[in-house]
Design a protein around this motif. Sequence first.
Motif, PDB file in Angstrom:
ATOM      1  N   GLN A  30       9.248 -20.194 -11.297  1.00  0.00           N
ATOM      2  CA  GLN A  30       8.994 -20.883 -12.558  1.00  0.00           C
ATOM      3  C   GLN A  30       7.584 -21.422 -12.465  1.00  0.00           C
ATOM      4  N   GLY A  31       6.751 -21.056 -13.411  1.00  0.00           N
ATOM      5  CA  GLY A  31       5.374 -21.504 -13.350  1.00  0.00           C
ATOM      6  C   GLY A  31       4.757 -21.604 -14.723  1.00  0.00           C
ATOM      7  N   TYR A  32       3.454 -21.635 -14.726  1.00  0.00           N
ATOM      8  CA  TYR A  32       2.689 -21.796 -15.949  1.00  0.00           C
ATOM      9  C   TYR A  32       2.323 -20.421 -16.491  1.00  0.00           C
ATOM     10  N   ASP A  33       2.656 -20.158 -17.736  1.00  0.00           N
ATOM     11  CA  ASP A  33       2.433 -18.868 -18.365  1.00  0.00           C
ATOM     12  C   ASP A  33       0.954 -18.509 -18.367  1.00  0.00           C
ATOM     13  N   VAL A  34       0.654 -17.291 -17.928  1.00  0.00           N
ATOM     14  CA  VAL A  34      -0.693 -16.753 -18.039  1.00  0.00           C
ATOM     15  C   VAL A  34      -0.690 -15.931 -19.324  1.00  0.00           C
ATOM     16  N   THR A  43      -5.619  -7.049 -11.509  1.00  0.00           N
ATOM     17  CA  THR A  43      -4.205  -6.748 -11.730  1.00  0.00           C
ATOM     18  C   THR A  43      -4.054  -5.619 -12.744  1.00  0.00           C
ATOM     19  N   ASP A  44      -2.923  -4.970 -12.676  1.00  0.00           N
ATOM     20  CA  ASP A  44      -2.552  -3.947 -13.651  1.00  0.00           C
ATOM     21  C   ASP A  44      -1.087  -4.204 -13.966  1.00  0.00           C
ATOM     22  N   ILE A  45      -0.827  -5.169 -14.828  1.00  0.00           N
ATOM     23  CA  ILE A  45       0.538  -5.627 -15.115  1.00  0.00           C
ATOM     24  C   ILE A  45       1.193  -4.663 -16.110  1.00  0.00           C
ATOM     25  N   PRO A  46       2.265  -3.978 -15.692  1.00  0.00           N
ATOM     26  CA  PRO A  46       2.925  -3.028 -16.595  1.00  0.00           C
ATOM     27  C   PRO A  46       3.801  -3.731 -17.630  1.00  0.00           C
ATOM     28  N   VAL A  47       4.141  -2.998 -18.670  1.00  0.00           N
ATOM     29  CA  VAL A  47       5.058  -3.490 -19.692  1.00  0.00           C
ATOM     30  C   VAL A  47       6.365  -3.891 -19.019  1.00  0.00           C
ATOM     31  N   GLY A  48       6.924  -5.019 -19.410  1.00  0.00           N
ATOM     32  CA  GLY A  48       8.178  -5.495 -18.839  1.00  0.00           C
ATOM     33  C   GLY A  48       7.990  -6.455 -17.685  1.00  0.00           C
ATOM     34  N   GLU A  49       6.749  -6.643 -17.238  1.00  0.00           N
ATOM     35  CA  GLU A  49       6.464  -7.610 -16.187  1.00  0.00           C
ATOM     36  C   GLU A  49       5.523  -8.669 -16.740  1.00  0.00           C
ATOM     37  N   THR A  50       5.468  -9.797 -16.055  1.00  0.00           N
ATOM     38  CA  THR A  50       4.583 -10.882 -16.474  1.00  0.00           C
ATOM     39  C   THR A  50       3.992 -11.551 -15.244  1.00  0.00           C
TER      40      THR A  50
END
Length: 69
Positions: A30-34, A43-50
Amino acid sequence: MAVTRLVGECEKGTCATLYRVEGSGDLLVQGYDVENAGAVVGTDIPVGETVVRIPAEIIERYVREHLVR
């Protein structure tokens, strides 16, 4: 999904916290939304990840209190 609180930034409330998912050993953070995770350099954040941001002290404290003997 049942979780166990492992360590948090504060003892009560809605602070950055590390949880273990019961029965799987997986962890939830649980953290602060980026807001724009795709804009985080390196980073290369794929769809479905945060991505969430937490104080390093959360992980350091967990290691000190639970893994280092």
